[in-house]
Design an enzyme around this catalytic site. Sequence first.
Site, PDB file in Angstrom:
ATOM      1  N   ARG A 120      48.750  47.244 -59.408  1.00 16.71           N
ATOM      2  CA  ARG A 120      49.029  47.644 -58.026  1.00 16.71           C
ATOM      3  C   ARG A 120      48.749  49.122 -57.852  1.00 16.71           C
ATOM      4  O   ARG A 120      48.846  49.897 -58.801  1.00 16.71           O
ATOM      5  CB  ARG A 120      50.476  47.331 -57.640  1.00 16.71           C
ATOM      6  CG  ARG A 120      51.566  48.089 -58.409  1.00 16.71           C
ATOM      7  CD  ARG A 120      51.967  49.417 -57.821  1.00 16.71           C
ATOM      8  NE  ARG A 120      53.204  49.932 -58.395  1.00 16.71           N
ATOM      9  CZ  ARG A 120      53.466  51.213 -58.565  1.00 16.71           C
ATOM     10  NH1 ARG A 120      52.564  52.130 -58.262  1.00 16.71           N
ATOM     11  NH2 ARG A 120      54.611  51.606 -59.077  1.00 16.71           N
ATOM     12  N   GLU A 143      58.040  51.508 -50.474  1.00 17.26           N
ATOM     13  CA  GLU A 143      58.178  52.943 -50.801  1.00 17.26           C
ATOM     14  C   GLU A 143      56.950  53.750 -50.352  1.00 17.26           C
ATOM     15  O   GLU A 143      57.057  54.943 -50.047  1.00 17.26           O
ATOM     16  CB  GLU A 143      58.393  53.092 -52.313  1.00 17.26           C
ATOM     17  CG  GLU A 143      58.667  54.500 -52.756  1.00 17.26           C
ATOM     18  CD  GLU A 143      58.851  54.582 -54.264  1.00 17.26           C
ATOM     19  OE1 GLU A 143      59.829  54.013 -54.778  1.00 17.26           O
ATOM     20  OE2 GLU A 143      58.007  55.214 -54.922  1.00 17.26           O
ATOM     21  N   ARG A 181      51.271  48.927 -50.598  1.00 15.43           N
ATOM     22  CA  ARG A 181      51.105  48.707 -52.036  1.00 15.43           C
ATOM     23  C   ARG A 181      50.102  47.565 -52.116  1.00 15.43           C
ATOM     24  O   ARG A 181      50.360  46.468 -51.603  1.00 15.43           O
ATOM     25  CB  ARG A 181      52.433  48.293 -52.700  1.00 15.43           C
ATOM     26  CG  ARG A 181      53.437  49.454 -52.849  1.00 15.43           C
ATOM     27  CD  ARG A 181      53.199  50.207 -54.142  1.00 15.43           C
ATOM     28  NE  ARG A 181      53.946  51.446 -54.240  1.00 15.43           N
ATOM     29  CZ  ARG A 181      55.035  51.638 -54.994  1.00 15.43           C
ATOM     30  NH1 ARG A 181      55.556  50.639 -55.680  1.00 15.43           N
ATOM     31  NH2 ARG A 181      55.598  52.816 -55.055  1.00 15.43           N
ATOM     32  N   CYS A 189      56.795  59.011 -53.904  1.00 12.80           N
ATOM     33  CA  CYS A 189      57.522  59.479 -55.079  1.00 12.80           C
ATOM     34  C   CYS A 189      56.566  60.255 -55.996  1.00 12.80           C
ATOM     35  O   CYS A 189      55.476  59.762 -56.304  1.00 12.80           O
ATOM     36  CB  CYS A 189      58.105  58.277 -55.824  1.00 12.80           C
ATOM     37  SG  CYS A 189      59.158  58.767 -57.199  1.00 12.80           S
ATOM     38  N   THR A 246      56.586  60.485 -58.999  1.00 14.41           N
ATOM     39  CA  THR A 246      56.313  59.743 -60.235  1.00 14.41           C
ATOM     40  C   THR A 246      55.020  58.928 -60.112  1.00 14.41           C
ATOM     41  O   THR A 246      54.423  58.565 -61.118  1.00 14.41           O
ATOM     42  CB  THR A 246      57.452  58.764 -60.606  1.00 14.41           C
ATOM     43  OG1 THR A 246      57.601  57.803 -59.551  1.00 14.41           O
ATOM     44  CG2 THR A 246      58.759  59.483 -60.815  1.00 14.41           C
ATOM     45  N   ARG A 279      50.063  51.120 -61.117  1.00 10.11           N
ATOM     46  CA  ARG A 279      50.838  50.561 -62.226  1.00 10.11           C
ATOM     47  C   ARG A 279      50.170  49.258 -62.628  1.00 10.11           C
ATOM     48  O   ARG A 279      49.954  48.373 -61.801  1.00 10.11           O
ATOM     49  CB  ARG A 279      52.296  50.313 -61.832  1.00 10.11           C
ATOM     50  CG  ARG A 279      53.186  50.043 -63.064  1.00 10.11           C
ATOM     51  CD  ARG A 279      54.657  50.060 -62.698  1.00 10.11           C
ATOM     52  NE  ARG A 279      55.105  48.785 -62.173  1.00 10.11           N
ATOM     53  CZ  ARG A 279      55.519  47.760 -62.922  1.00 10.11           C
ATOM     54  NH1 ARG A 279      55.547  47.858 -64.231  1.00 10.11           N
ATOM     55  NH2 ARG A 279      55.921  46.635 -62.357  1.00 10.11           N
ATOM     56  N   ARG A 294      60.199  47.039 -68.015  1.00  2.00           N
ATOM     57  CA  ARG A 294      61.017  46.654 -66.850  1.00  2.00           C
ATOM     58  C   ARG A 294      61.407  45.195 -67.003  1.00  2.00           C
ATOM     59  O   ARG A 294      60.860  44.476 -67.827  1.00  2.00           O
ATOM     60  CB  ARG A 294      60.219  46.819 -65.548  1.00  2.00           C
ATOM     61  CG  ARG A 294      59.884  48.254 -65.225  1.00  2.00           C
ATOM     62  CD  ARG A 294      59.203  48.377 -63.865  1.00  2.00           C
ATOM     63  NE  ARG A 294      58.909  49.773 -63.571  1.00  2.00           N
ATOM     64  CZ  ARG A 294      58.416  50.221 -62.421  1.00  2.00           C
ATOM     65  NH1 ARG A 294      58.154  49.359 -61.441  1.00  2.00           N
ATOM     66  NH2 ARG A 294      58.173  51.495 -62.228  1.00  2.00           N
ATOM     67  N   GLU A 346      61.580  46.737 -61.259  1.00  5.37           N
ATOM     68  CA  GLU A 346      62.399  47.839 -61.741  1.00  5.37           C
ATOM     69  C   GLU A 346      63.890  47.526 -61.553  1.00  5.37           C
ATOM     70  O   GLU A 346      64.288  46.946 -60.539  1.00  5.37           O
ATOM     71  CB  GLU A 346      62.037  49.097 -60.939  1.00  5.37           C
ATOM     72  CG  GLU A 346      62.382  50.353 -61.673  1.00  5.37           C
ATOM     73  CD  GLU A 346      61.790  51.582 -60.996  1.00  5.37           C
ATOM     74  OE1 GLU A 346      61.447  51.527 -59.814  1.00  5.37           O
ATOM     75  OE2 GLU A 346      61.689  52.597 -61.702  1.00  5.37           O
TER      76      GLU A 346
HETATM   77  P1  ADP Z   1      56.090  48.099 -58.579  1.00  8.09           P
HETATM   78  O1  ADP Z   1      55.359  47.385 -59.649  1.00  8.09           O
HETATM   79  O2  ADP Z   1      55.416  47.948 -57.276  1.00  8.09           O
HETATM   80  O3  ADP Z   1      56.409  49.506 -58.967  1.00  8.09           O
HETATM   81  P2  ADP Z   1      58.488  46.523 -59.222  1.00  8.09           P
HETATM   82  O4  ADP Z   1      58.601  46.950 -60.636  1.00  8.09           O
HETATM   83  O5  ADP Z   1      59.768  46.471 -58.425  1.00  8.09           O
HETATM   84  O6  ADP Z   1      57.526  47.452 -58.349  1.00  8.09           O
HETATM   85  O7  ADP Z   1      57.792  45.103 -59.178  1.00  8.09           O
HETATM   86  C1  ADP Z   1      57.481  44.512 -57.957  1.00  8.09           C
HETATM   87  C2  ADP Z   1      57.290  43.021 -58.081  1.00  8.09           C
HETATM   88  O8  ADP Z   1      56.133  42.741 -58.835  1.00  8.09           O
HETATM   89  C3  ADP Z   1      58.440  42.301 -58.786  1.00  8.09           C
HETATM   90  O9  ADP Z   1      58.688  41.084 -58.133  1.00  8.09           O
HETATM   91  C4  ADP Z   1      57.888  42.034 -60.162  1.00  8.09           C
HETATM   92  O10 ADP Z   1      58.452  40.894 -60.761  1.00  8.09           O
HETATM   93  C5  ADP Z   1      56.425  41.786 -59.841  1.00  8.09           C
HETATM   94  N1  ADP Z   1      55.562  42.021 -60.998  1.00  8.09           N
HETATM   95  C6  ADP Z   1      55.298  43.189 -61.626  1.00  8.09           C
HETATM   96  N2  ADP Z   1      54.448  43.025 -62.653  1.00  8.09           N
HETATM   97  C7  ADP Z   1      54.162  41.698 -62.689  1.00  8.09           C
HETATM   98  C8  ADP Z   1      53.334  40.882 -63.514  1.00  8.09           C
HETATM   99  N3  ADP Z   1      52.608  41.395 -64.510  1.00  8.09           N
HETATM  100  N4  ADP Z   1      53.293  39.558 -63.231  1.00  8.09           N
HETATM  101  C9  ADP Z   1      53.998  39.031 -62.214  1.00  8.09           C
HETATM  102  N5  ADP Z   1      54.788  39.742 -61.403  1.00  8.09           N
HETATM  103  C10 ADP Z   1      54.877  41.058 -61.630  1.00  8.09           C
HETATM  104  C1  CIR Z   2      65.119  58.648 -59.130  1.00  7.14           C
HETATM  105  O1  CIR Z   2      64.915  59.842 -58.918  1.00  7.14           O
HETATM  106  O2  CIR Z   2      65.640  58.225 -60.156  1.00  7.14           O
HETATM  107  C2  CIR Z   2      64.692  57.673 -58.062  1.00  7.14           C
HETATM  108  N1  CIR Z   2      64.335  58.393 -56.896  1.00  7.14           N
HETATM  109  C3  CIR Z   2      63.545  56.769 -58.527  1.00  7.14           C
HETATM  110  C4  CIR Z   2      62.486  57.475 -59.312  1.00  7.14           C
HETATM  111  C5  CIR Z   2      61.492  56.487 -59.881  1.00  7.14           C
HETATM  112  N2  CIR Z   2      60.411  56.319 -59.006  1.00  7.14           N
HETATM  113  C6  CIR Z   2      60.068  55.152 -58.513  1.00  7.14           C
HETATM  114  O3  CIR Z   2      60.677  54.136 -58.737  1.00  7.14           O
HETATM  115  N3  CIR Z   2      58.968  55.167 -57.777  1.00  7.14           N
END
Ligand code: ADP
Ligand code: CIR
Length: 346
Positions: free
Chosen positions: A102, A210, A214, A258, A260, A267, A298, A303
């Site tokens: 993403r 966020e 995305r 963010c 980060t 990601r 994660r 997250e």
């Molecule tokens: P982001 O990846 O956008 O930073 P999250 O960690 O919250 O945010 O993940 C967002 C969604 O994407 C969640 O539902 C997570 O389960 C899904 N997700 C992330 N990586 C994978 C993957 N490799 N396969 C399937 N779903 C995924």
């Molecule tokens: C923190 O400062 O811990 C939160 N604002 C989250 C930081 C991580 N960034 C993110 O998930 N994009």
Amino acid sequence: MAKHFDADYYNTLSDDDKKALIKCCQSGIDNGDSGMGCYAMQPADYDRFKPFFSKVLADYHKVSEDAKHTNNWDLSGVEGLPADGCLDLAALGLPALSMRVRVGRNLADFPLPGAMTKDDRVNLEKKMCEAFDKLKAMPEYGGGYNSLTPEHPDHISEEAYQQLVKDHIMFKDMAADPYLASAGIAADWPYGRGCYVSEDRGFIIWVGEEDHLRIMCMRKGTVLNEVFDRLKTALDVVNDIEGLSFAMSPDYGVVTSCPTNLGTGMRASVHIGLPNLTADGTDAKAKEVCRPLGLSVRGIGGEHTPIGEGGVCDISPSARFCITEAQIITALYTGIKLLKEEEDKA
Ligand code: ADP
Ligand code: CIR
């Protein structure tokens, strides 16, 4: 944020700039357990408040304060890339895994999510629907839009929304995240929130999380290039649509809410079973092993969620800034190779 908030610098600012910088820091002021503690509110904030953000970025991303970011999706010559250019996890003895890449993107013409009004959110969603109409007409990306905005023609029910969250397609209710709530990023929920999903459910655009957008590709398989290449093609299609130019910083690359995520906003992750490293039912050991490999762990709901059955974890390279997109996807492959060795040993 607190570590690098310099009162002397702050006192040189105009009243308007002082207010704007405090707004960027509000999430950290409210949440003492923040790791980062600040979010940009306008596309130009990283450059406008460079004396502050350059220090925050240098500390978090372990780069120098004058570091500049370059975006590059070209895999050729990237260290760790197999000779045939194919990032195939099957070559590491792994079965088909859920792969996802993403990127966060923001439109240059709107405030970032923390500073948007309800009208901004609804208008951005409307603007994006023009892009979705174009995507719907393309065989590779055709699909439909699902809106959470109550008055929207593509509005979906609460049950349909919850099912999309379970299917890892739609994002969770952001109001539950105290960091996003304090930053103003979760405000006006569920207005201006939704997601575009292709027929095969492998190409998705989130609207109103966020970041404004995305954009992601997801599929079960072993060849990481498949999701990476499909995402790059889709991004070029969206960016070429009139009035949808993405916010970029002259020195920092892709602008994200963010710090980060700044630079690539990317990601790249896989869901992989690590039964041995998670034998105690937690991800503690997996995190310990992953840190020196430059990988983050994660849960499978994203997250701050728990690991899945059979010790399935979400593994992704931690770096987003001063690294190219091509290096990130290659780092996922080389990192998984080393992680598998650790899992087999454990
Ligand atoms: P982001 O990846 O956008 O930073 P999250 O960690 O919250 O945010 O993940 C967002 C969604 O994407 C969640 O539902 C997570 O389960 C899904 N997700 C992330 N990586 C994978 C993957 N490799 N396969 C399937 N779903 C995924
Ligand atoms: C923190 O400062 O811990 C939160 N604002 C989250 C930081 C991580 N960034 C993110 O998930 N994009």
